[in-house]
Design a protein around this motif. Structure first.
Motif, PDB file in Angstrom:
ATOM      1  N   ARG A 173      25.958 -22.113  25.141  1.00  0.00           N
ATOM      2  CA  ARG A 173      24.456 -22.243  24.871  1.00  0.00           C
ATOM      3  C   ARG A 173      23.666 -21.865  26.039  1.00  0.00           C
ATOM      4  N   PRO A 174      23.808 -20.811  26.341  1.00  0.00           N
ATOM      5  CA  PRO A 174      22.950 -20.178  27.566  1.00  0.00           C
ATOM      6  C   PRO A 174      21.634 -20.010  27.444  1.00  0.00           C
ATOM      7  N   ARG A 175      20.789 -20.365  28.405  1.00  0.00           N
ATOM      8  CA  ARG A 175      19.402 -20.209  28.341  1.00  0.00           C
ATOM      9  C   ARG A 175      18.925 -19.503  29.176  1.00  0.00           C
ATOM     10  N   GLU A 176      18.185 -18.303  28.849  1.00  0.00           N
ATOM     11  CA  GLU A 176      17.818 -17.360  29.703  1.00  0.00           C
ATOM     12  C   GLU A 176      16.851 -18.008  30.910  1.00  0.00           C
ATOM     13  N   PRO A 177      15.766 -18.591  30.441  1.00  0.00           N
ATOM     14  CA  PRO A 177      14.919 -19.020  31.482  1.00  0.00           C
ATOM     15  C   PRO A 177      15.632 -19.587  32.937  1.00  0.00           C
ATOM     16  N   VAL A 178      16.502 -20.586  32.312  1.00  0.00           N
ATOM     17  CA  VAL A 178      17.302 -21.182  33.468  1.00  0.00           C
ATOM     18  C   VAL A 178      18.026 -20.409  34.268  1.00  0.00           C
ATOM     19  N   ILE A 179      18.877 -19.503  33.629  1.00  0.00           N
ATOM     20  CA  ILE A 179      19.714 -18.456  34.331  1.00  0.00           C
ATOM     21  C   ILE A 179      18.742 -17.560  35.170  1.00  0.00           C
ATOM     22  N   ASP A 180      17.645 -16.875  34.416  1.00  0.00           N
ATOM     23  CA  ASP A 180      16.768 -16.181  35.177  1.00  0.00           C
ATOM     24  C   ASP A 180      16.290 -16.826  36.660  1.00  0.00           C
ATOM     25  N   PHE A 181      15.851 -18.192  36.555  1.00  0.00           N
ATOM     26  CA  PHE A 181      15.214 -18.850  37.778  1.00  0.00           C
ATOM     27  C   PHE A 181      16.319 -18.813  38.769  1.00  0.00           C
ATOM     28  N   ALA A 182      17.532 -19.156  38.391  1.00  0.00           N
ATOM     29  CA  ALA A 182      18.601 -19.337  39.361  1.00  0.00           C
ATOM     30  C   ALA A 182      18.747 -18.111  40.111  1.00  0.00           C
ATOM     31  N   PHE A 183      18.967 -17.080  39.252  1.00  0.00           N
ATOM     32  CA  PHE A 183      19.203 -15.839  39.968  1.00  0.00           C
ATOM     33  C   PHE A 183      18.085 -15.272  40.990  1.00  0.00           C
ATOM     34  N   GLU A 184      16.742 -15.494  40.318  1.00  0.00           N
ATOM     35  CA  GLU A 184      15.645 -15.059  41.126  1.00  0.00           C
ATOM     36  C   GLU A 184      15.720 -16.016  42.520  1.00  0.00           C
ATOM     37  N   GLU A 185      15.999 -17.192  42.525  1.00  0.00           N
ATOM     38  CA  GLU A 185      15.983 -18.058  43.697  1.00  0.00           C
ATOM     39  C   GLU A 185      17.233 -17.462  44.611  1.00  0.00           C
ATOM     40  N   ALA A 186      18.312 -17.146  43.955  1.00  0.00           N
ATOM     41  CA  ALA A 186      19.199 -16.735  44.920  1.00  0.00           C
ATOM     42  C   ALA A 186      19.036 -15.581  45.575  1.00  0.00           C
TER      43      ALA A 186
END
Length: 293
Positions: free
Chosen positions: A164-177
């Motif tokens: 159940r991947p959630r785009e806002p969460v994944i986007d946030f993590a990639f942007e922070e990295a």
């Protein structure tokens, strides 16, 4: 209008650490920083002197400007219930940073009632920062083995449910990295369907087949973000079991932990999932809680 990073400031070591973290994040994002001091209605003058009420946020703002030249810092004082004021303030913020007490020598957080309510209701990302958090804690040790703000950032850690991947969460993590110029470590824990459990003794290969399928699914889920963020090194970790313990352990080597919270609107109020709740209380690095639908 540019959103600012807002910090709930009360003069405690926890909130001062949150303000320092938020200042560093504001510099990374090139956005302003807003210090918000909320005074509960009804305290006696002796409990919260008027001069301290006025000077504390101003002095904090001045110190942050000195340590982060060029950063726009504003401060504001509001009377009200902290959880109500902070939740409302989060609506217009890039993110909200709050302080949380450490849980002794093993690190981690003790999230107070205000922090829990705000995390459960805010629809913008909320970052919890433990007392004593320093810039050096977010970086790899130098050649002498000492953490240093001059070295590379530690990886960003993402707890992800690949089913159940959630785009806002994944986007946030990639942007922070990407902002930190560091790797993203993605942890995905999965559970065996009940009807498989009893057959594992007779068919041990079943577990390995499911493990392979789960790992492949994680890779598929992350593929669009790998393409979107080609400069971010991604380390995938898929395993059978709850990710809570693995995330807490891995947080000791992370610069930031990212977890999700589902937005729920019902008469019983908002809720924090068990995994997010565990990481909030026991993680050893700042924890970002990102809402999703």
């Amino acid at each position: 209008m540019t959103r600012a990073i807002t910090v709930g400031l009360d003069g405690s070591p926890e909130s001062r650490a949150a303000a320092e973290w938020a200042a560093r994040e504001a510099v990374l994002r090139s956005v302003p920083l807003r210090l918000l001091h909320v005074r509960r209605p009804g305290p006696s003058p002796e409990a919260q002197p008027a001069d301290r009420w006025v000077s504390m946020p101003r002095e904090t703002a001045e110190g942050l400007r000195l340590r982060h030249p060029g950063l726009e810092v504003t401060h504001e004082q509001i009377d009200g219930m902290p959880y109500e004021v902070l939740t409302k303030a989060a609506e217009d913020a890039e993110m909200l940073a709050l302080g949380s007490r450490g849980l002794g020598s093993f690190g981690g957080f003790l999230v107070g009632s205000v922090g829990l309510v705000v995390v459960a209701h805010a629809e913008r990302p909320v970052v919890l920062v433990r007392a004593g958090e320093q810039a050096a804690d977010e970086h790899e040790p130098d050649p002498a083995g000492i953490p240093s703000a001059a070295t590379r950032y530690r990886p960003v850690l993402l707890g992800l449910d690949a089913d159940r991947p959630r785009e806002p969460v994944i986007d946030f993590a990639f942007e922070e990295a990407q902002r930190r110029g560091t790797a993203l470590r993605v942890v995905h824990g999965w559970a065996l369907p009940p009807y498989y459990v009893y057959g594992l003794a007779a068919a041990p290969d079943v577990y390995h087949d499911i493990a392979r399928e789960q790992a492949e699914n994680l890779t598929r889920v992350l593929a669009p973000w790998r393409e979107k963020f080609p400069e971010v090194e991604v380390v995938e970790e898929s395993f059978g079991g709850s990710p809570s313990v693995r995330l807490v352990e891995a947080s000791a080597e992370a610069s930031l932990v990212v977890v999700g919270r589902r937005t729920r609107r019902n008469p019983l109020g908002a809720h924090i999932g068990a995994i997010t709740h565990a990481v909030m209380h026991h993680g050893a690095a700042p924890v970002a809680v990102v809402t999703h639908g």
